[in-house]
Each structure stands twice: as C-alpha cells, then as structure tokens.
Scaffold this active site. Structure first.
Site, PDB file in Angstrom:
ATOM      1  N   ILE A  15      -7.407  21.852 -14.021  1.00 61.96           N
ATOM      2  CA  ILE A  15      -8.324  21.499 -12.940  1.00 61.96           C
ATOM      3  C   ILE A  15      -7.469  20.966 -11.789  1.00 61.96           C
ATOM      4  O   ILE A  15      -6.345  20.516 -11.991  1.00 61.96           O
ATOM      5  CB  ILE A  15      -9.397  20.468 -13.368  1.00 61.96           C
ATOM      6  CG1 ILE A  15      -8.767  19.199 -13.941  1.00 61.96           C
ATOM      7  CG2 ILE A  15     -10.367  21.076 -14.353  1.00 61.96           C
ATOM      8  CD1 ILE A  15      -9.803  18.139 -14.341  1.00 61.96           C
ATOM      9  N   ASP A  16      -8.009  21.045 -10.594  1.00 60.92           N
ATOM     10  CA  ASP A  16      -7.237  20.694  -9.407  1.00 60.92           C
ATOM     11  C   ASP A  16      -6.879  19.207  -9.374  1.00 60.92           C
ATOM     12  O   ASP A  16      -7.542  18.371  -9.999  1.00 60.92           O
ATOM     13  CB  ASP A  16      -8.020  21.053  -8.143  1.00 60.92           C
ATOM     14  CG  ASP A  16      -8.335  22.539  -8.058  1.00 60.92           C
ATOM     15  OD1 ASP A  16      -7.514  23.334  -8.542  1.00 60.92           O
ATOM     16  OD2 ASP A  16      -9.400  22.884  -7.526  1.00 60.92           O
ATOM     17  N   LYS A  17      -5.861  18.886  -8.618  1.00 63.12           N
ATOM     18  CA  LYS A  17      -5.370  17.506  -8.494  1.00 63.12           C
ATOM     19  C   LYS A  17      -6.497  16.531  -8.169  1.00 63.12           C
ATOM     20  O   LYS A  17      -6.609  15.467  -8.786  1.00 63.12           O
ATOM     21  CB  LYS A  17      -4.297  17.459  -7.409  1.00 63.12           C
ATOM     22  CG  LYS A  17      -3.848  16.069  -6.984  1.00 63.12           C
ATOM     23  CD  LYS A  17      -2.759  16.166  -5.928  1.00 63.12           C
ATOM     24  CE  LYS A  17      -2.386  14.799  -5.357  1.00 63.12           C
ATOM     25  NZ  LYS A  17      -3.406  14.313  -4.403  1.00 63.12           N
ATOM     26  N   THR A  41      -9.728  16.984  -8.487  1.00 67.18           N
ATOM     27  CA  THR A  41     -10.909  17.134  -9.340  1.00 67.18           C
ATOM     28  C   THR A  41     -10.687  16.282 -10.585  1.00 67.18           C
ATOM     29  O   THR A  41      -9.601  16.306 -11.157  1.00 67.18           O
ATOM     30  CB  THR A  41     -11.123  18.610  -9.748  1.00 67.18           C
ATOM     31  OG1 THR A  41     -11.348  19.389  -8.579  1.00 67.18           O
ATOM     32  CG2 THR A  41     -12.308  18.758 -10.688  1.00 67.18           C
ATOM     33  N   ARG A  88     -15.163  25.595  -5.872  1.00 70.33           N
ATOM     34  CA  ARG A  88     -14.955  25.232  -4.471  1.00 70.33           C
ATOM     35  C   ARG A  88     -15.139  26.440  -3.555  1.00 70.33           C
ATOM     36  O   ARG A  88     -15.779  26.339  -2.507  1.00 70.33           O
ATOM     37  CB  ARG A  88     -13.561  24.624  -4.300  1.00 70.33           C
ATOM     38  CG  ARG A  88     -13.362  23.344  -5.115  1.00 70.33           C
ATOM     39  CD  ARG A  88     -11.901  22.937  -5.207  1.00 70.33           C
ATOM     40  NE  ARG A  88     -11.341  22.592  -3.900  1.00 70.33           N
ATOM     41  CZ  ARG A  88     -10.053  22.362  -3.702  1.00 70.33           C
ATOM     42  NH1 ARG A  88      -9.192  22.453  -4.711  1.00 70.33           N
ATOM     43  NH2 ARG A  88      -9.618  22.037  -2.496  1.00 70.33           N
TER      44      ARG A  88
END
Length: 301
Positions: free
Chosen positions: A133-135, A137, A233
């Site tokens: 998962i993104d930084k 998130t 996103r």
C-alpha cells in the site's frame, strides 16, 4: 552501463524521448544525465531542450545503479496477527513499505526484519512482501514468513480470493449508494509518476459503497477486485471523486493533513498452510476519525 537508441518515429525534447523509450528511466534521471554531459547525440553532448531528429544516434553513459539492501531496524510495529507462516501488520500513514531510492531505511521491511524471519521471495529489498500500500495510505498488509506461505498468498491475490476493503474520504457528494468502476490502468502518458485510465491498460475493477455523506465530501468503502498501483486513487479521480488529501490525483484545495484519507480497513485470506479463512479489521487512525468529526460538524462545507 551504456544505453543506446536510434531515433525512428520519436520526436520532441530529448529528455522526454529518453524517458518514453527507456521504461525504467525517470524524467529527473534523464535531466541529471543531460546536465552532467552523459548524453550524446551523434557524438556531441546536448541539453535537455534538444529536439531529436530522425536517425539521431543517442548514447547515454548511465552510471551503475546504487545497490540497495534492507537491514533490520528496531521500529515499533502494530502486529495484528502472527504465526509461524504469516503475519498481518497495520501500517501507519507515512511509512514506506520497502526500501527504494530516496527511502533506504526506516521502512516497514526494515522493522519486519528486526522482528522476525521473512520469506526470501522478492529478494533483499522486499522479503515477505506479498502486496503493498502507498506510503501515505494506512492499514492492513499480509506478510509471508516462509516461501511456501508467500507462494500461497500470492496465488490468492492472482485468483482474486482475498478480501481487501478500504475506507476513503472523497471529494463531492456521490449520489449512487453503490457502484463499480471497471477501467483499465497503466502509466500516465503525460506524467510517468502517475497512473491513469488508459486504453490497453491492465484490467482493474473497484467496487464502492457510500458509508456517509457530508455535503461536499463522502465517506466510501472500496473493495478491490484487482490490485493495480494507485488503483483506488486513480479510479475515484476518474469518476470525478478524487480521494481527499491526495497530492497526486486530487485538487490542490482539499482537506488538511499529511496525505490521502485512505485506509486499508479489512483484510481476509485463506491461511496458506492450515486452510483456515482469516479476516482482520483495523480501526481508523486518530487523524482520520478526527477529520470525520469535523466533517459531521460541517467545518468544510
């Protein structure tokens, strides 16, 4: 590490031509190489503004890439579940999942390596990491501690038998109670740092359901059918309801905070060794809950 190309149909500035031709080269890398005189056209150095012509011979004397490796670090982790084969962790907003250029340490992988032994699959930078998962998130990630568990979890992701649900605050008032976004995703042709809905992209499906409406914002639950980079996103921005706080896909005027209001709230999978179905839930972070309180109060209407 020399890179070469002969211009055929490509046109325009050389920095853009380089990044379009070499998939792993970023615009900043190309600009740096041009500034250092490492790029020649027909034997002569050129500037980033040089416009290529047919049959131009490009030679890039690219430096050898820096070899990164992950090292164990004593970083506090929120372990939700752990046994001999798998681990589930609740990642905070702001933490990078694994080392990469610009983030050599302080990542989730560094902390996991200190805590336990991880699957060797994915090499020295991403041991045990089955999905990311993104930084900015927050939320749940499953981690493999053995190669056997890693293979089993990866197969479930491929077969779409895992459960991955996210809570997100998005811009606008979504009128439909539920919906499905089925739109292929790929690299944005105009900005290599971004992804976009593109013809011929990879199949991507996101299901969403409205949880609560706040006038100019909506709280939604998104369920991933596929797991593409930045999928929620990009998909929410595609339907004109970008995730609030998103610096990459959202508007400049958005909710205050340190990144997108996106939280991996629910994770389910079949244990790759025991065969037991496991389901986990992570409560919303304090900053997320505090924003919901302000939205209910009408602070941003």
């Amino acid at each position: 590490m020399d890179l070469t190309m002969t211009v055929t149909t490509e046109r325009g500035r050389i920095d853009r031509v380089i990044t379009d031709h070499f998939a792993d080269v970023t615009r900043s890398q190309a600009d740096k190489w041009l500034h250092l005189g490492l790029v020649t056209v027909n034997g002569k150095t050129v500037k980033a503004s040089y416009k290529v012509a047919e049959d131009d011979q490009l030679l890039i004397a690219a430096p050898e890439p820096t070899v990164l490796s992950a090292r164990p670090q004593d970083i506090p982790l929120d372990i939700v579940y752990e046994d001999d084969d798998v681990l589930v962790v609740n990642k905070p907003q702001g933490m990078v999942v694994h080392p990469a250029p610009g983030h050599p340490d302080g990542t989730l992988v560094n902390g996991l390596m200190y805590h336990t032994t991880l699957s060797p699959i994915n090499g020295v930078l991403r041991p045990g990491i089955v999905h990311r998962i993104d930084k900015d998130t927050s939320g749940l990630l499953m981690v493999a501690k053995t190669a056997l568990a890693h293979q089993g979890l990866a197969a479930q992701l491929k077969d779409k038998t895992t459960t991955r649900e996210y809570l997100a605050i998005v811009h606008g008032n979504i009128k439909e109670d539920t919906g499905t976004i089925d739109a292929p995703l790929g690299r944005d042709p105009k900005d290599r740092k971004k992804h976009a809905v593109v013809a011929g992209g990879r199949h991507a499906v996101t299901h969403f359901a409205v949880v609560e409406r706040f006038g100019t914002y909506t709280l939604v639950r998104c369920r991933l059918e596929t797991g593409r980079t930045h999928q929620i996103r990009v998909h929410m921005a595609y339907i004109k309801h970008p995730v609030a706080g998103d610096p990459l896909y959202g508007p400049k005027h958005t909710l205050p905070g340190n990144g997108q209001y996106l939280h991996a709230a629910t994770l389910g999978f079949t244990h790759p060794v025991t065969g037991k179905r496991l389901e986990f839930a992570a409560p919303l972070p304090d900053y997320f809950e505090a924003m919901l309180v302000r939205l209910r109060r009408g602070d941003f209407n």
